[in-house]
Design an enzyme around this catalytic site. Structure first.
Site, mmCIF file in Angstrom:
data_model
loop_
_atom_site.group_PDB
_atom_site.id
_atom_site.type_symbol
_atom_site.label_atom_id
_atom_site.label_comp_id
_atom_site.label_asym_id
_atom_site.label_seq_id
_atom_site.Cartn_x
_atom_site.Cartn_y
_atom_site.Cartn_z
ATOM 1 N N GLY A 56 -12.737 112.950 -81.027
ATOM 2 C CA GLY A 56 -12.079 111.668 -81.263
ATOM 3 C C GLY A 56 -10.909 111.450 -80.324
ATOM 4 O O GLY A 56 -9.863 110.958 -80.730
ATOM 5 N N HIS A 57 -11.111 111.807 -79.053
ATOM 6 C CA HIS A 57 -10.072 111.617 -78.038
ATOM 7 C C HIS A 57 -10.695 111.713 -76.648
ATOM 8 O O HIS A 57 -11.865 112.030 -76.506
ATOM 9 C CB HIS A 57 -8.954 112.653 -78.199
ATOM 10 N N ALA A 58 -9.874 111.431 -75.645
ATOM 11 C CA ALA A 58 -10.260 111.570 -74.236
ATOM 12 C C ALA A 58 -9.130 112.297 -73.510
ATOM 13 O O ALA A 58 -8.029 112.440 -74.039
ATOM 14 C CB ALA A 58 -10.511 110.202 -73.603
ATOM 15 N N ARG A 103 -14.833 111.643 -76.447
ATOM 16 C CA ARG A 103 -15.791 112.567 -77.011
ATOM 17 C C ARG A 103 -15.624 112.677 -78.511
ATOM 18 O O ARG A 103 -14.509 112.650 -79.028
ATOM 19 C CB ARG A 103 -15.697 113.948 -76.367
ATOM 20 N N ILE A 128 -5.658 111.039 -74.974
ATOM 21 C CA ILE A 128 -5.661 109.638 -75.403
ATOM 22 C C ILE A 128 -6.345 109.638 -76.770
ATOM 23 O O ILE A 128 -7.534 109.962 -76.870
ATOM 24 C CB ILE A 128 -6.431 108.730 -74.426
#
Length: 142
Positions: A56-58, A103, A128
């Site tokens: 749940g982030h990049a 992802r 992010i």
């Protein structure tokens, strides 16, 4: 393996060589050889409760190789324009994730171990966490 600039930007499944032996198999991942970065961090997820989604982030700079060391799970990648799903269930396949890909990891089987090789040490500013912020930043780079 030689990596060109375009290959560095796209996710891809990588076959990890297997040394077969009657005592068991051995696979080796060397940074800068099989994958296009030196390994600065290794971490793994395990005992993930059923129905839980991780990720749940990049990342702005960090690149990763994700391996299902045991069991199986799905990795959903999003570059701001399209989403792709990769099912990992073999310890001799790794998923290369370049920078600026959102992802999510889901559908963990019982006993799954998600091993992650990372190109950078932990840096909170590289993450992010809001999808809308990611899309804005990703599409501004195009």
């Amino acid at each position: 393996m030689e990596w060109n600039e375009e290959q560095l930007k796209e996710p891809r499944l990588i076959d990890i060589p297997i040394a077969h032996d009657q005592r068991g198999n051995l696979s080796v991942v060397e940074g800068g050889e099989l994958i296009p970065f030196d390994i600065k961090r290794l971490y793994y997820l395990y005992d993930v409760p059923g129905g839980t989604t991780r990720g749940g982030h990049a990342h702005r700079k960090l690149r990763q190789l994700i391996i299902a060391a045991s069991g199986s799970f799905d990795v959903i990648l999003d570059d701001g324009k399209k989403r792709s799903k990769y099912s990992l269930n073999r310890s001799y396949h790794g998923l290369y994730i370049p920078t600026m890909h959102w992802r999510e990891i889901e559908n963990f089987s019982s006993g799954a171990v998600c091993m992650v090789l990372a190109s950078e040490h932990y840096d909170k500013s590289d993450y992010i966490y809001e999808y809308e912020d990611f899309v804005k930043e990703a599409t501004s780079r195009i």
